[in-house]
Design an enzyme around this catalytic site. Structure first.
Site, PDB file in Angstrom:
ATOM      1  N   THR A 112       0.902  -1.146   0.000  1.00  0.00           N
ATOM      2  CA  THR A 112       0.000   0.000   0.000  1.00  0.00           C
ATOM      3  C   THR A 112       0.934   1.187   0.000  1.00  0.00           C
ATOM      4  OG1 THR A 112      -1.841  -1.003   1.224  1.00  0.00           O
ATOM      5  CG2 THR A 112      -1.561   1.334   1.527  1.00  0.00           C
ATOM      6  N   VAL A 169     -12.974  -5.343   0.089  1.00  0.00           N
ATOM      7  CA  VAL A 169     -12.513  -3.978   0.330  1.00  0.00           C
ATOM      8  C   VAL A 169     -11.738  -3.962   1.643  1.00  0.00           C
ATOM      9  CG1 VAL A 169     -13.235  -1.598   0.791  1.00  0.00           C
ATOM     10  CG2 VAL A 169     -14.444  -2.953  -0.926  1.00  0.00           C
ATOM     11  N   ASP A 180      -8.932  -1.680   4.374  1.00  0.00           N
ATOM     12  CA  ASP A 180      -9.000  -0.497   5.235  1.00  0.00           C
ATOM     13  C   ASP A 180      -8.688   0.805   4.510  1.00  0.00           C
ATOM     14  OD1 ASP A 180      -6.347  -1.620   4.917  1.00  0.00           O
ATOM     15  OD2 ASP A 180      -5.669  -0.054   6.287  1.00  0.00           O
ATOM     16  N   GLY A 236      -5.782  -5.282   6.274  1.00  0.00           N
ATOM     17  CA  GLY A 236      -6.831  -4.266   6.317  1.00  0.00           C
ATOM     18  C   GLY A 236      -7.999  -4.608   7.213  1.00  0.00           C
TER      19      GLY A 236
END
Ligand code: ASP
Length: 309
Positions: free
Chosen positions: A176, A205, A207, A230
């Site tokens: 990320t 999906v 974080d 996440g």
């Protein structure tokens, strides 16, 4: 006038020290330095923290070293779903996209959404369509694919077949990019962008686009951008939790951030890291994995690192 500060991370799934060739090490450091300088130029010119973090994240989205934008991780379906968000600490305005498939630079769309009354968060095809309507560059999903992400997907799918997924190295799991900034006017902002983790389920999906989990900014306390598992960041509302400990308990940033990564996330068994800056310009970059691409810039000082040094 405050001395501006910018801190970034390029994910806590850094290549293990033993495997990091001098070429890769150099490429990663150069990319971090480029991102820092691009973002810091905005701050030096008196620009807003929210524009500086977007600028730094764009540079990392465009660099295949990092898992965001071009070179993002592939999901189990063999394609990319990109998540990004941004928040500024003065008014609490925020913008986010989740599961986008065609946004060349997801963070720029999040940035634009932060300027709208609503929506704050757009998903999937709707995010792509909104961006296109508003003049943002869109690309074919295959644009984001690189040979090394393809190989990482194959390794993860093979592990799944063999039942050894849990033992996968952090670098195949995480990645990320994120940035946090304090501008000359004392305002804070944070931005984060990711392809998620390799072989994630379609539609998953993390974080990164969830305000309060992977991204948070409040001028009274701090700006935070996270990387790592996440689901655990969401369960602990990690970004907001650091802010709350500072605001309600008077805990210093460093202590609050370290507790969340080294105590909470480690106890939950998740690889995690973050970059954060407080309203006084203090920076912290904790991680519980083997390495995290990271750096900061303040005045003439510039620091970049991948592992412990
Ligand atoms: N936090 C990202 C996610 O869960 C991935 C990572 O940083 O490794 O989507």
């Amino acid at each position: 006038m405050t001395t501006p500060v910018l801190a970034i991370h390029g994910g806590c799934g850094a290549i293990p020290k033993a495997e990091l060739t001098p070429e890769l090490d150099l490429a990663a450091r150069a990319a971090l330095e480029r991102a820092l300088k691009a973002g810091y130029a905005v701050l030096e010119a008196g620009g807003a923290a929210i524009d500086a973090v977007a600028e730094a994240v764009v540079v990392m989205e465009n660099d295949p070293v990092f898992n965001a934008g071009y070179g993002a991780a592939l999901n189990k379906g063999g394609f990319h779903e990109l998540d990004s968000s941004i928040m500024e600490g003065t008014t609490g305005r925020a913008g986010a996209v989740a599961g986008a498939r065609r946004l060349r630079n997801p963070v720029l769309v999040a940035r634009r959404l932060a300027g709208e009354a609503d929506p704050l968060l757009l998903i999937g095809e709707a995010a792509d369509a909104w961006a296109q309507e508003h003049g943002f560059e869109t690309v074919d999903n295959s644009f984001f694919t690189t040979p090394s992400r393809q190989e990482a997907l194959e390794r993860m799918l093979e592990r799944e077949r063999q039942g050894t997924l849990a033992a996968a190295p952090e670098r195949d799991k995480h990645g990320t990019v994120g940035a946090v900034a304090l501008d000359r006017h004392g305002h804070l902002a944070a931005a984060t962008s990711t392809g998620g983790y390799t072989a994630k389920p379609v539609g998953r999906v993390g974080d990164t686009p969830i305000i309060g989990a992977g991204t948070w900014a409040d001028d009274r306390t701090c700006a935070v951008s996270g990387t790592g598992k996440g689901e655990l960041f969401i369960r602990r509302a990690l970004g907001h939790e650091i802010h709350a400990r500072m605001l309600y308990q008077g805990t210093p940033l460093e202590e609050a951030a370290h507790a969340m990564i080294h105590t909470e996330m480690t106890a939950l068994g998740g690889g995690a890291g973050l970059c954060a800056v407080d309203h006084e310009g203090n920076v912290t970059l904790p991680y519980n994995t083997e390495g995290m691409y990271r750096g900061w810039m303040k005045g003439e000082e510039l620091y970049v690192a991948v592992h412990e040094d």
